[in-house]
Design an enzyme around this catalytic site. Structure first.
Site, PDB file in Angstrom:
ATOM      1  N   LYS A  80       0.849  -1.184   0.000  1.00 20.23           N
ATOM      2  CA  LYS A  80       0.000   0.000   0.000  1.00 20.23           C
ATOM      3  C   LYS A  80       0.888   1.238   0.000  1.00 20.23           C
ATOM      4  O   LYS A  80       1.976   1.223   0.581  1.00 20.23           O
ATOM      5  CB  LYS A  80      -0.868   0.018   1.272  1.00 20.23           C
ATOM      6  CG  LYS A  80      -2.132   0.815   1.132  1.00 20.23           C
ATOM      7  CD  LYS A  80      -3.229   0.019   0.477  1.00 20.23           C
ATOM      8  CE  LYS A  80      -4.467   0.845   0.241  1.00 20.23           C
ATOM      9  NZ  LYS A  80      -5.552   0.073  -0.343  1.00 20.23           N
ATOM     10  N   GLY A 184     -24.977   3.516   2.089  1.00 20.71           N
ATOM     11  CA  GLY A 184     -24.025   4.047   1.114  1.00 20.71           C
ATOM     12  C   GLY A 184     -24.288   3.504  -0.284  1.00 20.71           C
ATOM     13  O   GLY A 184     -23.965   2.359  -0.580  1.00 20.71           O
ATOM     14  N   VAL A 185     -24.925   4.341  -1.099  1.00 21.36           N
ATOM     15  CA  VAL A 185     -25.152   3.917  -2.488  1.00 21.36           C
ATOM     16  C   VAL A 185     -24.293   4.794  -3.408  1.00 21.36           C
ATOM     17  O   VAL A 185     -24.788   5.520  -4.249  1.00 21.36           O
ATOM     18  CB  VAL A 185     -26.653   3.921  -2.878  1.00 21.36           C
ATOM     19  CG1 VAL A 185     -27.321   2.643  -2.422  1.00 21.36           C
ATOM     20  CG2 VAL A 185     -27.400   5.114  -2.293  1.00 21.36           C
ATOM     21  N   GLY A 186     -22.996   4.692  -3.186  1.00 23.93           N
ATOM     22  CA  GLY A 186     -22.010   5.380  -4.017  1.00 23.93           C
ATOM     23  C   GLY A 186     -21.623   4.463  -5.170  1.00 23.93           C
ATOM     24  O   GLY A 186     -22.458   3.715  -5.694  1.00 23.93           O
ATOM     25  N   VAL A 188     -19.969   1.603  -5.441  1.00 18.34           N
ATOM     26  CA  VAL A 188     -20.247   0.174  -5.268  1.00 18.34           C
ATOM     27  C   VAL A 188     -21.725  -0.058  -4.942  1.00 18.34           C
ATOM     28  O   VAL A 188     -22.403  -0.878  -5.571  1.00 18.34           O
ATOM     29  CB  VAL A 188     -19.373  -0.431  -4.139  1.00 18.34           C
ATOM     30  CG1 VAL A 188     -19.758  -1.884  -3.888  1.00 18.34           C
ATOM     31  CG2 VAL A 188     -17.893  -0.330  -4.486  1.00 18.34           C
TER      32      VAL A 188
HETATM   33  P1  NAD Z   1     -18.069   5.960  -2.646  1.00 19.17           P
HETATM   34  O1  NAD Z   1     -17.366   7.093  -1.986  1.00 19.17           O
HETATM   35  O2  NAD Z   1     -18.364   6.024  -4.096  1.00 19.17           O
HETATM   36  O3  NAD Z   1     -19.482   5.683  -1.906  1.00 19.17           O
HETATM   37  C1  NAD Z   1     -19.655   5.768  -0.533  1.00 19.17           C
HETATM   38  C2  NAD Z   1     -21.044   6.347  -0.303  1.00 19.17           C
HETATM   39  O4  NAD Z   1     -21.289   6.330   1.101  1.00 19.17           O
HETATM   40  C3  NAD Z   1     -21.196   7.783  -0.769  1.00 19.17           C
HETATM   41  O5  NAD Z   1     -22.349   7.891  -1.592  1.00 19.17           O
HETATM   42  C4  NAD Z   1     -21.332   8.576   0.529  1.00 19.17           C
HETATM   43  O6  NAD Z   1     -22.211   9.702   0.381  1.00 19.17           O
HETATM   44  C5  NAD Z   1     -21.928   7.533   1.441  1.00 19.17           C
HETATM   45  N1  NAD Z   1     -21.712   7.804   2.863  1.00 19.17           N
HETATM   46  C6  NAD Z   1     -20.606   8.286   3.462  1.00 19.17           C
HETATM   47  N2  NAD Z   1     -20.806   8.376   4.785  1.00 19.17           N
HETATM   48  C7  NAD Z   1     -22.052   7.926   5.027  1.00 19.17           C
HETATM   49  C8  NAD Z   1     -22.827   7.752   6.199  1.00 19.17           C
HETATM   50  N3  NAD Z   1     -22.354   8.081   7.400  1.00 19.17           N
HETATM   51  N4  NAD Z   1     -24.070   7.251   6.061  1.00 19.17           N
HETATM   52  C9  NAD Z   1     -24.571   6.925   4.864  1.00 19.17           C
HETATM   53  N5  NAD Z   1     -23.869   7.060   3.712  1.00 19.17           N
HETATM   54  C10 NAD Z   1     -22.626   7.556   3.798  1.00 19.17           C
HETATM   55  O7  NAD Z   1     -17.206   4.663  -2.289  1.00 19.17           O
HETATM   56  P2  NAD Z   1     -17.287   3.227  -2.973  1.00 19.17           P
HETATM   57  O8  NAD Z   1     -16.213   3.106  -3.975  1.00 19.17           O
HETATM   58  O9  NAD Z   1     -18.693   2.934  -3.341  1.00 19.17           O
HETATM   59  O10 NAD Z   1     -16.854   2.310  -1.739  1.00 19.17           O
HETATM   60  C11 NAD Z   1     -17.754   2.048  -0.677  1.00 19.17           C
HETATM   61  C12 NAD Z   1     -17.013   1.345   0.445  1.00 19.17           C
HETATM   62  O11 NAD Z   1     -16.511   0.111  -0.034  1.00 19.17           O
HETATM   63  C13 NAD Z   1     -15.816   2.113   0.996  1.00 19.17           C
HETATM   64  O12 NAD Z   1     -15.715   1.852   2.379  1.00 19.17           O
HETATM   65  C14 NAD Z   1     -14.639   1.490   0.271  1.00 19.17           C
HETATM   66  O13 NAD Z   1     -13.453   1.590   1.029  1.00 19.17           O
HETATM   67  C15 NAD Z   1     -15.088   0.052   0.162  1.00 19.17           C
HETATM   68  N6  NAD Z   1     -14.495  -0.674  -0.966  1.00 19.17           N
HETATM   69  C16 NAD Z   1     -14.626  -0.180  -2.227  1.00 19.17           C
HETATM   70  C17 NAD Z   1     -14.073  -0.888  -3.275  1.00 19.17           C
HETATM   71  C18 NAD Z   1     -14.211  -0.387  -4.689  1.00 19.17           C
HETATM   72  O14 NAD Z   1     -13.905  -1.138  -5.593  1.00 19.17           O
HETATM   73  N7  NAD Z   1     -14.670   0.837  -4.922  1.00 19.17           N
HETATM   74  C19 NAD Z   1     -13.396  -2.095  -3.067  1.00 19.17           C
HETATM   75  C20 NAD Z   1     -13.294  -2.590  -1.744  1.00 19.17           C
HETATM   76  C21 NAD Z   1     -13.857  -1.862  -0.706  1.00 19.17           C
END
Ligand code: NAD
Length: 354
Positions: A80, A184-186, A188
């Protein structure tokens, strides 16, 4: 601050520090274990309050990558990189090129990829200075998100993991009318919501960003919930896809979910929460076992990449989880402990120390 006596130091093979005054780069690369292959891991750019916090993150996250890669069946080790900078204010192309030189200087023991605070444009700058960079193959067909789009693959892996958990805990092969809450509907969470909706699940979504929730309500008929309802809501599956440490002393006693299966990293605030979930009869899919889709996708890079290979590897997440669930059930030990022991057996065996 001493690294060798740091509580997160776990016989990491290498911890390298670098400062480039011209670009302002201050970075650390930690390589935990390369027994199975090069140490791959994302480069996080974050305004760490202190060097100590950056070291802690680099040590902890690189170790996590070793476990994740081993359990996902990848011939890859864990590494990392962390850059002490605000990605919005401080990050520049020159800084990312300096990072590329730093990566190159390690001769391939560490392979860099995107992480929070870095994006495709940053990797473009890094790639000007090093060949040791993960991903970069173009999407090969309409289903293929491309090897650097980790979130679509992560979401599909979570979906396969939920199917396995439902089969194990509820004895069902389908997800029809299953009640699933997503925090969290970002990137992923929204793709996961689509897969679940297509499989007939009833969705309850919450997100700090209101438009993301509205989108799921409109597209997938999801019910919007707020943070206060999240844990008390009676659901079959709770999928944490926002932030870490969500399973803590406050939330676990309130949880009314049968299964926890989501993308967020480091969901357990402390290891004891894994035991608490087991005692409450909640099936917890260990985070790094279920969310490995991104690194699996990255693994299939270059001209020989076929999306069908990626997808069939993602399906194996379900099989791995089933093994973890069965052993947890048979041995009466938490699923996160079983996952750690399985991963250690894989990456330590070649060194004869398993
Ligand atoms: P992202 O930033 O696109 O989405 C996260 C979402 O969570 C956002 O829409 C944000 O507004 C929301 N959020 C933040 N704080 C919140 C809260 N307190 N309550 C409700 N919603 C909240 O991130 P992502 O890429 O979708 O990743 C989501 C999680 O999965 C992260 O923890 C990330 O570390 C983990 N992850 C992601 C990947 C990947 O491929 N993107 C891989 C492994 C793990």
């Amino acid at each position: 601050m001493s690294v060798l006596s740091h509580p997160e130091y776990d016989d990491h093979e290498l911890v390298a520090f670098h400062r480039d005054p011209a670009s302002g780069l201050r970075a650390i690369i930690a390589i935990h274990d390369t027994t199975l292959g090069r140490g791959l891991g994302g480069c996080r750019v974050y305004p760490y309050g202190s060097e100590a916090l950056a070291i802690t993150d680099a040590l902890r996250l690189s170790r996590g990558m070793t476990y994740k890669a081993a359990l996902a069946g990848l011939k890859q080790g864990g590494g990392k990189a962390v850059v002490m900078a605000d990605p919005r204010r401080d990050k520049t192309p020159a800084m990312m090129q300096a990072m590329g030189k730093f990566v190159q200087s390690l001769g391939g023991r560490y392979v860099i990829a995107e992480d929070s605070g870095t994006d495709e444009a940053d990797m473009h700058e890094v790639a000007k200075q090093t060949a040791f960079i993960g991903g970069g193959a173009a999407p090969l067909n309409p289903d293929d998100p491309g090897d650097r789009d980790t979130s679509a693959a992560t979401a599909l892996g979570i979906f396969f993991g939920i199917q396995a958990a439902v089969r194990f805990k509820l004895g069902r092969d389908d997800l029809k009318d299953l009640r699933v809450s997503i925090q969290g509907v970002g990137k992923v969470g929204k793709v996961l919501a689509r897969h679940l909706h297509e499989a007939g699940a009833k969705l309850f979504v919450c997100d700090a960003h209101a438009p993301a929730v509205e989108d799921c309500v409109r597209r997938y008929g999801a019910t919007a919930i707020d943070a206060t309802e999240l844990f008390e809501l009676e659901v079959d599956v709770f999928s944490p896809c926002a932030l870490g440490a969500i399973l803590n002393d406050d939330s676990v006693p309130r949880l009314r979910a049968t299964i926890i299966a989501g993308a967020a990293n480091n969901q357990l605030a402390e290891p004891r929460q894994g035991k608490a979930l087991l005692e409450r009869g909640v099936l917890y899919a260990p985070d790094y076992a279920i969310n490995a889709g991104g690194i699996i996708n990255l693994y299939y890079e270059g001209p020989t990449r076929r999306w069908a290979d990626v997808e069939s590897h993602l399906r194996r997440i379900g099989g791995t989880l089933t093994t973890i669930f069965e052993r947890s059930h048979d041995e009466g030990r938490p699923t996160d402990v079983i996952a750690d022991r399985l991963a250690e057996a894989i990456f330590r065996a070649p060194r004869g120390v398993a």
